[in-house]
Design an enzyme around this catalytic site. Structure first.
Site, PDB file in Angstrom:
ATOM      1  N   SER A  22      -5.768  41.178  43.046  1.00  0.00           N
ATOM      2  CA  SER A  22      -6.472  41.331  44.326  1.00  0.00           C
ATOM      3  C   SER A  22      -6.074  40.228  45.301  1.00  0.00           C
ATOM      4  CB  SER A  22      -7.985  41.276  44.103  1.00  0.00           C
ATOM      5  OG  SER A  22      -8.379  42.318  43.259  1.00  0.00           O
ATOM      6  N   ALA A  23      -5.961  40.603  46.585  1.00  0.00           N
ATOM      7  CA  ALA A  23      -5.681  39.665  47.687  1.00  0.00           C
ATOM      8  C   ALA A  23      -4.332  38.977  47.570  1.00  0.00           C
ATOM      9  CB  ALA A  23      -6.800  38.636  47.823  1.00  0.00           C
ATOM     10  N   CYS A  24      -3.354  39.685  46.995  1.00  0.00           N
ATOM     11  CA  CYS A  24      -1.983  39.151  46.924  1.00  0.00           C
ATOM     12  C   CYS A  24      -1.020  39.974  47.770  1.00  0.00           C
ATOM     13  CB  CYS A  24      -1.500  39.119  45.479  1.00  0.00           C
ATOM     14  SG  CYS A  24      -2.254  37.820  44.490  1.00  0.00           S
ATOM     15  N   GLY A  35     -16.568  49.161  43.634  1.00  0.00           N
ATOM     16  CA  GLY A  35     -15.929  49.148  42.322  1.00  0.00           C
ATOM     17  C   GLY A  35     -16.879  49.379  41.169  1.00  0.00           C
ATOM     18  N   SER A  48     -15.292  42.087  52.118  1.00  0.00           N
ATOM     19  CA  SER A  48     -15.700  43.260  52.895  1.00  0.00           C
ATOM     20  C   SER A  48     -14.578  44.298  52.888  1.00  0.00           C
ATOM     21  CB  SER A  48     -16.073  42.855  54.322  1.00  0.00           C
ATOM     22  OG  SER A  48     -15.034  42.122  54.934  1.00  0.00           O
ATOM     23  N   TYR A  58     -22.252  48.760  44.949  1.00  0.00           N
ATOM     24  CA  TYR A  58     -20.968  48.326  45.500  1.00  0.00           C
ATOM     25  C   TYR A  58     -19.814  49.178  44.957  1.00  0.00           C
ATOM     26  CZ  TYR A  58     -16.624  45.800  45.875  1.00  0.00           C
ATOM     27  OH  TYR A  58     -15.305  45.496  46.101  1.00  0.00           O
TER      28      TYR A  58
END
Length: 609
Positions: free
Chosen positions: A271-273, A222, A388, A220
């Site tokens: 992440s995701a902010c 990272g 994803s 993956y």
């Protein structure tokens, strides 16, 4: 098996003796079928992608929708960074600090050496030289990744400046970071390969003093694209501490006023902010424009003029797909639409295109990220994995700033910290000074996301959005930030602000519309720098009133704006024990400056009683 019998080692296109001896050592340990030096050419990309399609790792997408683009579906056990298996193996345990997993480096080397023994059997050992940041930099940071994953090689072409040019930059005796990666899936003669090889046993290990990365078991991004978080944050933060600069989990944004004056923002978000969305902002206020220089990582050094200059060490975007759409991030969609993109763990449409949650127009039927049929309204699980990704070249971004490849970097006017908080934290707050700004960043807490393992929705402290990425002790990291503020006059330092786009009102409704409307907050920040805008001095810093913000043409109630900007003493009293707990966790190395800022906050709150 000796290095002399491994095809490709004897024709290495370099005279760098330390590099050659390392390659021989790894080849003799891992037993690859052959060694290939990646040259970074388009022809090589074509051969790699054809090989990956033949192996079942890649599926070629519809060229009319996404030219020269591919979809990969990972093993369901290999979908995110594995923080529980990520180690900082400093010589002394104290130097890793409480936020990192530590193992004695000699013990870790012994453990991983046994895992690597024969691990590339039946596979190609790829040698991937790469440069982080513009190659013309005064002090370019170079690396060589050894990997047995073609997926990694293809992705590294998108994400880094890699191949022959980087190898030439390393020269015959240049320093480079050694980055060793294996999926940990050796092939016996005649054994059928898996589309996504990986191993249940995973280690992502960093040796900060020797500037080495050893990764095993995961394919993956990272965990396997070692130029990304492993080098550009964990190892680079240790380098930056030693050399007097900053390696940060930050986007770099250029905001241009109607007067054509440019302001450069470096912004840290977990992440995701909304980091990528802000990096590719489309301002909604007339006359204002935005350009991007990076969406994830900033390396910042002081220039001769005393200002802090930032470069983006990356060459591509590795963005979270779900939630990315023509409303939330049209520029990301345009970048992806230009092609040359590797998608991982999104869904496949019946006409060989990609789809994910948040995209307009849900198809009736899809193949989901696990390779199963998915039907709208019937299948209960998401079609795309929540983490994803799209991996796409920066050069395709329609709002890429011309300075994106400038080795000198850009002068940072503003450092933004941000987090995802339903309560407590107002829409925007200005720090009183540099040390107060460091305190803001050091105490930021955000709700957990899918980009890392862990429980989604719980609030965790994530200082400067670097919790999983600091390559040394968190207390020393805070002190490094404080010390850097003394390198220059306060007037030259970037001004520090904290934003929270995610505050909610009654019924869980977002109080602020976000996305392009965030440009209104950035305009207030610019006006504060230019001494043109007002603000209220509150418990936690300077916060605008509703009249200080440019809300022209925005359909939002005055009540919602007031709630988004509110500083509630009761909520901040609830925050105090959480900050105290966090500082106790940091331990004896917590800088006195951080404790001073905490005491000052407590005293301001006491006056509210």
């Amino acid at each position: 098996m000796t290095s002399a019998t491994i095809p490709g080692l004897d024709t290495a296109p370099t005279n760098h003796q330390k590099l050659l001896s390392w390659l021989e050592e790894v080849a003799e340990l891992t037993h690859p079928a052959q060694v290939v030096f990646a040259d970074g050419s388009d022809e090589e990309w074509q051969q790699l992608t054809e090989r990956l399609v033949a192996a079942g790792t890649f599926k070629k997408l519809n060229d009319e929708k996404h030219p020269n683009s591919y979809l990969a579906l990972s093993d369901p056990s290999d979908v995110a960074r594995v923080e529980s298996r990520t180690f900082i193996c400093s010589e002394r345990e104290i130097d890793a600090g409480p936020t990192n997993n530590w193992m004695d480096p000699a013990e870790m080397r012994s453990t991983m050496t046994e895992l690597y023994r024969g691990c590339m059997r039946g596979r190609t050992m790829w040698v991937v030289p790469f440069c982080m940041g513009p190659p013309g930099a005064e002090d370019p940071k170079l690396g060589v990744e050894i990997t047995d994953s073609e997926y990694v090689v293809a992705s590294m072409k998108v994400m880094t400046r890699m191949g022959t040019s980087a190898l030439e930059k390393i020269g015959d005796d240049g320093f480079f970071v050694k980055a060793l990666h294996s999926v940990g899936a050796p092939l016996q003669p005649g054994q059928q390969d898996m589309p996504w090889p990986c191993n249940e046993t995973k280690y992502i290990t960093h040796f900060p003093e020797t500037r080495e990365i050893w990764s095993y078991g995961s394919g993956y991004g990272g965990n396997a694209l070692l130029g990304k978080k492993c080098y550009s944050l964990r190892i680079a933060s240790a380098m930056a501490h030693d050399e007097g600069w900053l390696a940060e989990h930050m986007l770099i944004l250029k905001l241009i006023s109607p007067e054509n004056k440019a302001y450069y923002f470096a912004a840290a978000f977990p992440s995701a902010c909304g980091k990528t969305n802000l990096a590719m902002l489309q301002p909604t206020i007339p006359g204002w424009r935005a350009e991007t220089l990076g969406d994830d990582i900033a390396w910042m050094r002081f220039g001769k003029d005393g200002r802090l200059y930032a470069v983006n060490p990356e060459f591509g975007f590795f963005g979270v797909a779900p939630g990315t759409n023509w409303k939330s991030n049209p520029n990301a969609m345009r970048t992806i639409a230009a092609g040359n993109t590797v998608f991982t763990n999104v869904a496949l449409t019946d006409d060989n295109d990609v789809w994910w949650e948040g995209l307009e127009g849900e198809p009736a039927h899809l193949i989901d990220w696990k390779g199963n049929d998915w039907y709208a309204g019937k299948t209960e699980t998401p079609a795309a994995h929540s983490n994803s990704r799209y991996c796409t070249p920066m050069s395709q971004c329609p709002i890429l700033a011309p300075e994106w490849d400038d080795p000198r970097g850009v002068p940072i006017s503003v450092i933004l910290f941000g987090a995802r908080r339903k309560t407590t934290v107002p829409l925007v707050t200005q720090a009183r000074n540099w040390q107060h700004g460091v305190f803001m960043g050091a105490t930021m807490g955000s709700e957990q996301t899918a980009a890392a393992e862990g429980k989604v929705g719980t609030v965790r402290r994530d200082p400067m959005a670097m919790l999983p990425f600091m390559g040394y002790h968190v207390g020393d990291y805070f002190q490094h930030w404080i010390d850097l503020g003394k390198h220059s006059d306060e007037s030259n330092l970037p001004k520090v602000f904290f934003v929270n786009w995610f505050r909610r009102g009654e019924g869980g409704k977002f109080l602020w519309p976000g996305f392009g409307e965030n440009s209104r907050v950035l305009k207030w920040i610019v006006d504060r720098i230019e001494h043109k805008a007002g603000g209220q001095d509150t418990l936690i810093g300077i916060v605008p009133t509703a009249t200080d913000l440019d809300l022209d043409g925005l359909d939002i109630s005055s009540d919602d704006v007031a709630k988004a900007l509110a500083v509630d003493p009761a909520e901040w009293r609830n925050e105090l024990p959480l900050i105290e707990e966090w500082f106790e966790f940091v331990g004896d190395k917590l800088p006195s400056g951080m404790q001073d800022e905490f005491e000052a906050l407590k005293q301001r709150l006491a006056k509210e009683d």
